[in-house]
Design an enzyme around this catalytic site. Structure first.
Site, PDB file in Angstrom:
ATOM      1  N   LYS A 133      -1.820   0.439 -24.871  1.00 47.76           N
ATOM      2  CA  LYS A 133      -2.168   0.340 -26.300  1.00 47.76           C
ATOM      3  C   LYS A 133      -0.853   0.322 -27.101  1.00 47.76           C
ATOM      4  O   LYS A 133      -0.010  -0.538 -26.844  1.00 47.76           O
ATOM      5  CB  LYS A 133      -3.122   1.474 -26.672  1.00 47.76           C
ATOM      6  N   GLU A 155      -0.429   4.797  -0.414  1.00 48.97           N
ATOM      7  CA  GLU A 155      -1.261   5.993  -0.611  1.00 48.97           C
ATOM      8  C   GLU A 155      -0.411   7.248  -0.459  1.00 48.97           C
ATOM      9  O   GLU A 155       0.346   7.374   0.507  1.00 48.97           O
ATOM     10  CB  GLU A 155      -2.400   6.021   0.405  1.00 48.97           C
ATOM     11  N   THR A 185      -3.982   5.871 -21.678  1.00 49.55           N
ATOM     12  CA  THR A 185      -3.745   4.531 -21.151  1.00 49.55           C
ATOM     13  C   THR A 185      -2.310   4.130 -21.500  1.00 49.55           C
ATOM     14  O   THR A 185      -1.694   4.712 -22.402  1.00 49.55           O
ATOM     15  CB  THR A 185      -4.694   3.510 -21.796  1.00 49.55           C
ATOM     16  N   ARG A 245      -1.615  -2.638 -18.282  1.00 49.66           N
ATOM     17  CA  ARG A 245      -2.906  -1.948 -18.260  1.00 49.66           C
ATOM     18  C   ARG A 245      -2.833  -0.848 -17.218  1.00 49.66           C
ATOM     19  O   ARG A 245      -2.385  -1.071 -16.098  1.00 49.66           O
ATOM     20  CB  ARG A 245      -4.038  -2.907 -17.874  1.00 49.66           C
ATOM     21  N   TYR A 251       0.854  -1.194   0.000  1.00 48.13           N
ATOM     22  CA  TYR A 251       0.000   0.000   0.000  1.00 48.13           C
ATOM     23  C   TYR A 251       0.880   1.230   0.000  1.00 48.13           C
ATOM     24  O   TYR A 251       1.807   1.329   0.794  1.00 48.13           O
ATOM     25  CB  TYR A 251      -0.898   0.019   1.237  1.00 48.13           C
ATOM     26  N   ASP A 271      -7.080  13.678 -24.721  1.00 46.21           N
ATOM     27  CA  ASP A 271      -7.126  12.266 -24.323  1.00 46.21           C
ATOM     28  C   ASP A 271      -6.373  11.500 -25.413  1.00 46.21           C
ATOM     29  O   ASP A 271      -6.912  11.202 -26.472  1.00 46.21           O
ATOM     30  CB  ASP A 271      -8.577  11.792 -24.212  1.00 46.21           C
TER      31      ASP A 271
END
Ligand code: DSN
Length: 423
Positions: A237, A64, A234, A243, A62, A208
């Site tokens: 691609k 954060e 992203t 991902r 974790y 985008d």
């Protein structure tokens, strides 16, 4: 197919013993990726190095917050990964700020809305039926529910973005933000023109770049980074990473972007994915990747031409990118049926609306094809030509099981010459 595959490494037999159901799916999906033609324009084969990060113990941590400012202890090691990744992103794209934490492209877009707008604000974005994305204002998406989205599209005569319409809509609606970028637009976007419209109306310029950022990384097409306030995308691609999502911005927006991602939209980042993004960014900075990016475009152009020679029509006259949108009405088959027939023939692509499509989005008059994955496999112009003819055969004959079977054998023979993830 063998029951084990050395590609998955020494821990795989343990997974097979513990959970044969899931292990079997890993094997059969690998087999599918190896032996079908992967033409979905948003997919690729990421490198074994990236896959190694995704299966690593970084997944357990974790973290954060941001490097040096975490909420939990024990982040010394993952901090190093994120710092390296941020520096690589800034250097590769010439960006003033980078955030590698968004879990996906849609998440990155949620953060962009949050950083620059409040619910009810007006945002100008490309309509989904003309090639936009769900997060650009679709009524079934948060963007269409929470914002006053004004949509622009492409001209009917040339199927290119209508910048005059875009400017008129901007002057009339005074949007807080203008979004360019699409999922099914085969042409380049004139970022300089969009910047001037944004400046004229005082709007934030958001690009985008999910679909084409890999081509930008490989210096094969112009970059939006010098023009835009914010660029989201992203990483899986053409960019060929894990991902996930990423955001680049001008330094003046850095704090707003970081706050919008965490704590605004997400909790802990997926540090294994952040590491994978860092690895992919290093791969993208190589001459080999730059060649790849150029090959992706030339391959897609050959594929589009091959489909035209088979009697179909490439929307906007062809492609300048990794994807082509094909109007298949001349075949008498709709996009849905073509998609199904190609699937039965071992060809994975998607049905897609064409601009001003007379069919519904569930049926469509088109297919979308992309060259990112096949180019990673090492295929070139002769194979793209062959793929065009395989698609045409599948659309025409793939409804008959014996013919679909014969086409898939030919697909198998072709893909066997370009093995992915060799054993
Ligand atoms: N679903 C992606 C695509 O295929 O284009 C966009 O996010």
């Amino acid at each position: 197919m063998s029951t084990s595959d050395t590609f998955f490494g020494p821990d795989f037999p343990a997974l097979q013993a513990q959970d044969p159901d899931i292990a079997a799916v890993l094997l059969s999906e690998l087999e599918r990726q190896r032996h079908n033609l992967q033409l979905i324009a948003s997919e690729n084969f990421t490198s074994p190095a990236v896959l190694a990060t995704l299966g690593s113990t970084l997944s357990n941590k974790y973290a954060e917050g941001y490097p040096g400012k975490r909420y939990y202890g024990g982040c010394e090691e993952v901090d190093k990964v994120e710092v390296i990744g941020i520096e690589r992103a800034k250097s590769l794209f010439g960006a003033e700020h980078a955030n590698l934490q968004p879990h996906s492209g849609a998440s990155a877009n949620v953060a962009v809305y949050q950083a620059f707008t409040k619910p009810g604000d007006t945002v100008l974005a490309m309509s989904l039926p003309h090639g936009g994305h769900l997060t650009h204002g679709s009524k079934v998406n948060f963007s269409g529910k929470w914002f006053n989205i004004v949509s622009y599209g492409v001209r009917q005569d040339n199927e290119l973005i209508d910048y005059d319409e875009l400017r008129d809509l901007a002057l009339k609606n005074a949007p807080r933000m203008i979004c360019t970028g699409a999922t099914a637009y085969p042409s380049l976007i004139d970022f300089e023109k969009v910047r001037s419209i944004c400046d004229e109306v005082g709007a934030i310029m958001w690009v985008d770049a999910a679909h084409f950022i890999g081509l930008v990384a490989g210096k094969a097409i112009p970059s939006p980074v010098p023009y835009a306030d914010v660029v989201s995308f992203t990483t899986h691609k053409v960019l060929r990473g894990p991902r996930g999502g990423m955001i680049l911005s001008k330094a003046e927006h850095a704090a707003a972007i970081d706050k919008a991602v965490f704590p605004g939209m997400q909790g802990g980042p997926i540090m294994s994915a952040v590491a994978g993004k860092a690895v992919a960014l290093k791969e993208c900075a190589t001459p080999a990747y730059q060649k790849y990016a150029k090959d992706v475009i030339s391959n897609c152009q050959v594929l589009a031409k091959s489909l035209e020679e088979e009697g179909m029509r490439a929307v906007s006259g062809g492609t300048q990118t990794h994807l082509a949108l094909i109007d298949i009405r001349s075949t008498g088959i709709n996009g849905k049926v073509a998609d199904e027939r190609c699937g039965l023939s071992g060809i994975t692509l998607n049905k897609n609306a064409i601009p001003y499509d007379p069919e519904s989005p569930a049926v469509t008059s088109g297919i979308r094809v992309g060259s990112a994955a096949t180019t990673t496999q090492g295929m070139g112009a002769p194979e793209m030509k062959e793929i065009g003819s395989l698609i045409a055969r599948a659309i025409k004959d793939g409804g008959e099981p014996s013919k679909a079977q014969a086409i898939s054998q030919d697909v198998r023979a072709l893909t066997a010459k370009f093995p992915v993830y060799p054993r």
